[in-house]
Design a protein around this motif. Structure first.
Motif, short mmCIF file in Angstrom:
data_model
loop_
_atom_site.label_atom_id
_atom_site.label_comp_id
_atom_site.label_asym_id
_atom_site.label_seq_id
_atom_site.Cartn_x
_atom_site.Cartn_y
_atom_site.Cartn_z
N LEU A 195 0.83 -1.21 0.00
CA LEU A 195 0.00 0.00 0.00
C LEU A 195 0.86 1.26 0.00
O LEU A 195 0.54 2.25 -0.66
CB LEU A 195 -0.93 -0.02 1.21
N ILE A 196 1.95 1.23 0.76
CA ILE A 196 2.84 2.39 0.80
C ILE A 196 3.45 2.64 -0.58
O ILE A 196 3.51 3.77 -1.05
CB ILE A 196 3.94 2.18 1.85
N ARG A 197 3.88 1.58 -1.24
CA ARG A 197 4.51 1.74 -2.56
C ARG A 197 3.51 2.21 -3.61
O ARG A 197 3.89 2.80 -4.61
CB ARG A 197 5.16 0.42 -2.99
N SER A 198 2.23 1.96 -3.37
CA SER A 198 1.21 2.45 -4.29
C SER A 198 0.73 3.85 -3.92
O SER A 198 -0.16 4.40 -4.58
CB SER A 198 0.01 1.49 -4.32
N GLY A 199 1.33 4.42 -2.86
CA GLY A 199 1.00 5.80 -2.48
C GLY A 199 -0.13 5.91 -1.49
O GLY A 199 -0.77 6.97 -1.38
N ASP A 200 -0.42 4.84 -0.73
CA ASP A 200 -1.53 4.85 0.23
C ASP A 200 -1.06 4.51 1.64
O ASP A 200 -1.48 3.51 2.23
CB ASP A 200 -2.60 3.84 -0.19
N PRO A 201 -0.18 5.34 2.23
CA PRO A 201 0.29 5.03 3.59
C PRO A 201 -0.82 5.06 4.63
O PRO A 201 -0.71 4.41 5.66
CB PRO A 201 1.34 6.11 3.86
N ALA A 202 -1.91 5.80 4.38
CA ALA A 202 -3.01 5.84 5.35
C ALA A 202 -3.64 4.47 5.49
O ALA A 202 -3.96 4.03 6.61
CB ALA A 202 -4.05 6.86 4.92
N TYR A 203 -3.83 3.75 4.38
CA TYR A 203 -4.39 2.40 4.46
C TYR A 203 -3.40 1.45 5.11
O TYR A 203 -3.79 0.50 5.79
CB TYR A 203 -4.79 1.90 3.07
N ALA A 204 -2.10 1.68 4.88
CA ALA A 204 -1.08 0.86 5.54
C ALA A 204 -1.17 1.01 7.06
O ALA A 204 -1.06 0.03 7.80
CB ALA A 204 0.31 1.26 5.04
N ILE A 205 -1.37 2.24 7.52
CA ILE A 205 -1.54 2.48 8.95
C ILE A 205 -2.75 1.71 9.47
O ILE A 205 -2.70 1.08 10.54
CB ILE A 205 -1.69 3.98 9.23
N GLY A 206 -3.84 1.73 8.72
CA GLY A 206 -5.04 1.02 9.13
C GLY A 206 -4.82 -0.48 9.27
O GLY A 206 -5.27 -1.10 10.23
N ILE A 207 -4.10 -1.07 8.32
CA ILE A 207 -3.83 -2.50 8.37
C ILE A 207 -2.96 -2.84 9.58
O ILE A 207 -3.21 -3.81 10.30
CB ILE A 207 -3.16 -2.96 7.06
N LEU A 208 -1.94 -2.02 9.83
CA LEU A 208 -1.04 -2.31 10.94
C LEU A 208 -1.73 -2.10 12.29
O LEU A 208 -1.51 -2.88 13.23
CB LEU A 208 0.21 -1.43 10.83
N ARG A 209 -2.57 -1.11 12.39
CA ARG A 209 -3.32 -0.91 13.64
C ARG A 209 -4.27 -2.07 13.89
O ARG A 209 -4.43 -2.53 15.05
CB ARG A 209 -4.07 0.41 13.60
N ALA A 210 -4.91 -2.54 12.84
CA ALA A 210 -5.80 -3.69 13.00
C ALA A 210 -5.01 -4.93 13.42
O ALA A 210 -5.46 -5.71 14.26
CB ALA A 210 -6.54 -3.95 11.69
N ALA A 211 -3.82 -5.11 12.83
CA ALA A 211 -2.98 -6.25 13.22
C ALA A 211 -2.55 -6.14 14.67
O ALA A 211 -2.47 -7.16 15.39
CB ALA A 211 -1.77 -6.32 12.30
N LEU A 212 -2.28 -4.92 15.12
CA LEU A 212 -1.84 -4.73 16.51
C LEU A 212 -2.97 -5.01 17.51
O LEU A 212 -2.69 -5.30 18.68
CB LEU A 212 -1.31 -3.31 16.70
N GLU A 213 -4.19 -4.92 17.07
CA GLU A 213 -5.29 -5.29 17.98
C GLU A 213 -5.22 -6.77 18.32
O GLU A 213 -5.63 -7.19 19.40
CB GLU A 213 -6.64 -4.94 17.34
#
Length: 208
Positions: free
Chosen positions: A93-111
């Motif tokens: 997602l970051i490489r496609s220019g969407d770091p906001a969605y990357a943050i969402g995925i990582l926060r969900a994983a951290l739950e």
């Protein structure tokens, strides 16, 4: 085609592409699906899904931010397992220019895995890239929390320094890396990598 049809096709293409490239585990697949559903809900709320699709004129595309973390994490963090797959999805997602969605995925994983230093490091990187490369207080907190969770691991301090260097804060990067070297065993396999980074900082300063 109206907006719903176009969006459904894009979501299907995204899911198929991620499956082909990284074949995520079940938990990561669920996180990706959740991110897509959030995007659909956002479009339904703020977009105009019943309007017919039509081409638009050219626009300035924001380039994907440089992701040194994605390039180097294989040398410092595990490359297999659920955490690694979450980072793979975030990197894509970051490489496609969407770091906001990357943050969402990582926060969900951290739950699911709140004590994963690997995920906290990835979150710090994603937050920095979302802030145009700046190491904001939330990003710094993520790196420092990773260090607290894995005090014997060099990765949190290394990637904090990498993010600081990428933001232009050479003094902060040097402080992080020199502190890492001060605590490192003399025979640490990664010592030479950090020493090379410090030498690069010295060269960059000499060119100023």
């Amino acid at each position: 085609m109206n907006g719903w049809v176009i969006l459904a096709l894009l979501a299907a293409l995204l899911g198929a592409g991620l499956w082909v490239v990284i074949r995520p585990a079940r938990m990561v697949s669920e996180l990706i699906a959740a991110a897509v559903l959030v995007a659909l809900a956002g479009y339904a709320w703020q977009g105009s899904p019943m309007l017919a699709g039509k081409p638009t004129g050219p626009r300035d595309n924001r380039p994907a931010p440089a992701n040194l973390f994605g390039d180097e994490r294989g040398k410092w963090l595990e490359q297999v397992g659920v955490d690694a797959q979450a980072l793979d999805a975030a990197d894509g997602l970051i490489r496609s220019g969407d770091p906001a969605y990357a943050i969402g995925i990582l926060r969900a994983a951290l739950e699911h895995r709140p004590k994963s230093a690997t995920l906290w490091i990835g979150l710090g990187n994603a937050i920095s890239l979302y802030a145009d490369g700046l190491v904001t207080p939330p990003a710094r907190y993520a790196f420092q929390h990773a260090s607290q969770l894995a005090p014997q691991s060099p990765a949190p301090a290394y990637f904090l320094g990498l993010s600081l260097a990428q933001s232009g804060d050479l003094d902060g990067a040097e402080q992080s890396w020199r502190g890492l070297l001060a605590k490192a065993p003399a025979d640490a396999a990664w010592r030479s990598d950090v020493e090379q980074k410090l030498a690069a900082i010295d060269r960059a300063r000499s060119l100023r």
